[in-house]
Enzyme design. Structure first.
Site, PDB file in Angstrom:
ATOM      1  N   SER A 118      14.210 -63.295 -54.404  1.00  0.00           N
ATOM      2  CA  SER A 118      13.901 -63.849 -53.619  1.00  0.00           C
ATOM      3  C   SER A 118      13.347 -65.035 -53.279  1.00  0.00           C
ATOM      4  O   SER A 118      13.513 -66.016 -53.809  1.00  0.00           O
ATOM      5  CB  SER A 118      13.190 -62.118 -52.506  1.00  0.00           C
ATOM      6  OG  SER A 118      12.590 -62.640 -51.380  1.00  0.00           O
ATOM      7  N   ASP A 169      21.937 -58.680 -46.506  1.00  0.00           N
ATOM      8  CA  ASP A 169      20.417 -59.044 -47.053  1.00  0.00           C
ATOM      9  C   ASP A 169      19.878 -59.963 -45.607  1.00  0.00           C
ATOM     10  O   ASP A 169      19.968 -60.813 -45.227  1.00  0.00           O
ATOM     11  CB  ASP A 169      20.193 -59.944 -48.142  1.00  0.00           C
ATOM     12  CG  ASP A 169      19.341 -60.167 -48.285  1.00  0.00           C
ATOM     13  OD1 ASP A 169      18.430 -60.378 -47.760  1.00  0.00           O
ATOM     14  OD2 ASP A 169      18.491 -61.105 -49.178  1.00  0.00           O
ATOM     15  N   HIS A 201      19.063 -56.550 -49.125  1.00  0.00           N
ATOM     16  CA  HIS A 201      17.389 -57.262 -49.978  1.00  0.00           C
ATOM     17  C   HIS A 201      17.347 -57.181 -51.186  1.00  0.00           C
ATOM     18  O   HIS A 201      15.830 -55.908 -51.310  1.00  0.00           O
ATOM     19  CB  HIS A 201      16.254 -57.616 -49.154  1.00  0.00           C
ATOM     20  CG  HIS A 201      15.457 -59.102 -49.838  1.00  0.00           C
ATOM     21  ND1 HIS A 201      16.104 -60.091 -50.340  1.00  0.00           N
ATOM     22  CD2 HIS A 201      13.911 -58.934 -50.233  1.00  0.00           C
ATOM     23  CE1 HIS A 201      14.970 -60.812 -50.111  1.00  0.00           C
ATOM     24  NE2 HIS A 201      13.791 -60.551 -51.085  1.00  0.00           N
TER      25      HIS A 201
END
Length: 221
Positions: A118, A169, A201
């Site tokens: 991320s 996501d 995610h």
């Protein structure tokens, strides 16, 4: 004169006792090194000559006070702008950490793979592609390229890159990795994209396997 920020976090020594390579793990927004060192624990026995390190980001997270952030996310402004500003500010901190790590271990960029999730993936790509000596590789889980329009002018090395993303996501949409791939390929970076179908995610099992294969190709003799 203000002292530069120094990063620290958990480290796993090589299972063999003989460190020949480094995997540096950059966690996501609001998390910490203890979270991503779990990847190192998963890979530890398969890559016995590898040192795994997962530094905490330099700032306490503005939203999750128990975690850290590489840069703030300004939800009231254009995200791209806050990312660009934040990434440029923290890049020297990450680079300094890597240089200190190389000095401590006697290893260097050519023995190092930078892995991020991320916001950590954004920093892995941003920092790794701007190092003058190429890394052994970069793995970016659920990330994106910050300021892709500037990369052609700023790219300093072209290590192989693996992009991994879940197709549903909602935090960092898959378009982030899908858009990054052609940018990297057009700059002659050996880049690949693995999409995990039906995942959000997170790091799905098939994405983890793709990353393990990447490590195997680049770390094992």
């Amino acid at each position: 004169m203000t002292e530069p920020v120094k990063l620290s976090g958990p480290m796993l020594p090589p299972a063999s006792g003989n460190g020949k390579s480094l995997v540096v793990l950059l966690h996501g927004y609001g998390s910490d090194g203890r979270d991503l060192i779990g990847l190192g624990q998963f890979w530890h026995d398969s890559f016995p000559d590898t040192i795994f390190v997962a530094p905490n980001a330099p700032e306490v997270c503005g939203v999750i006070s128990t975690g850290y952030q590489w840069f703030p996310v300004d939800f009231d402004r254009e995200r791209d702008f806050s990312r660009m500003e934040g990434a440029a500010k923290v890049q020297p901190v990450v680079e300094s950490f890597l240089k200190d790590l190389w000095a401590q271990t006697g290893l260097g960029p050519s023995e190092t793979i930078l892995v991020g999730f991320s916001q950590g993936a954004m920093m892995a790509l941003y920092t790794g592609l701007r190092l003058t000596t190429p890394l052994k590789g970069i793995i970016a889980f659920s990330g994106l390229l910050i300021s892709p329009e500037k990369l052609e002018a700023e790219i300093a090395s072209k290590p192989p890159v693996l992009l991994v993303h879940g197709d549903i996501d909602e935090v960092v949409p898959v378009i982030g990795s899908e858009a990054a791939l052609p940018v990297l390929l057009n700059l002659s970076v050996d880049a690949q994209l693995h999409i995990s179908s039906g995942f959000g995610h997170t790091i799905a099992q098939d994405g983890l396997e793709a990353a393990t294969d990447f490590l195997r190709r680049h770390l094992l003799p």
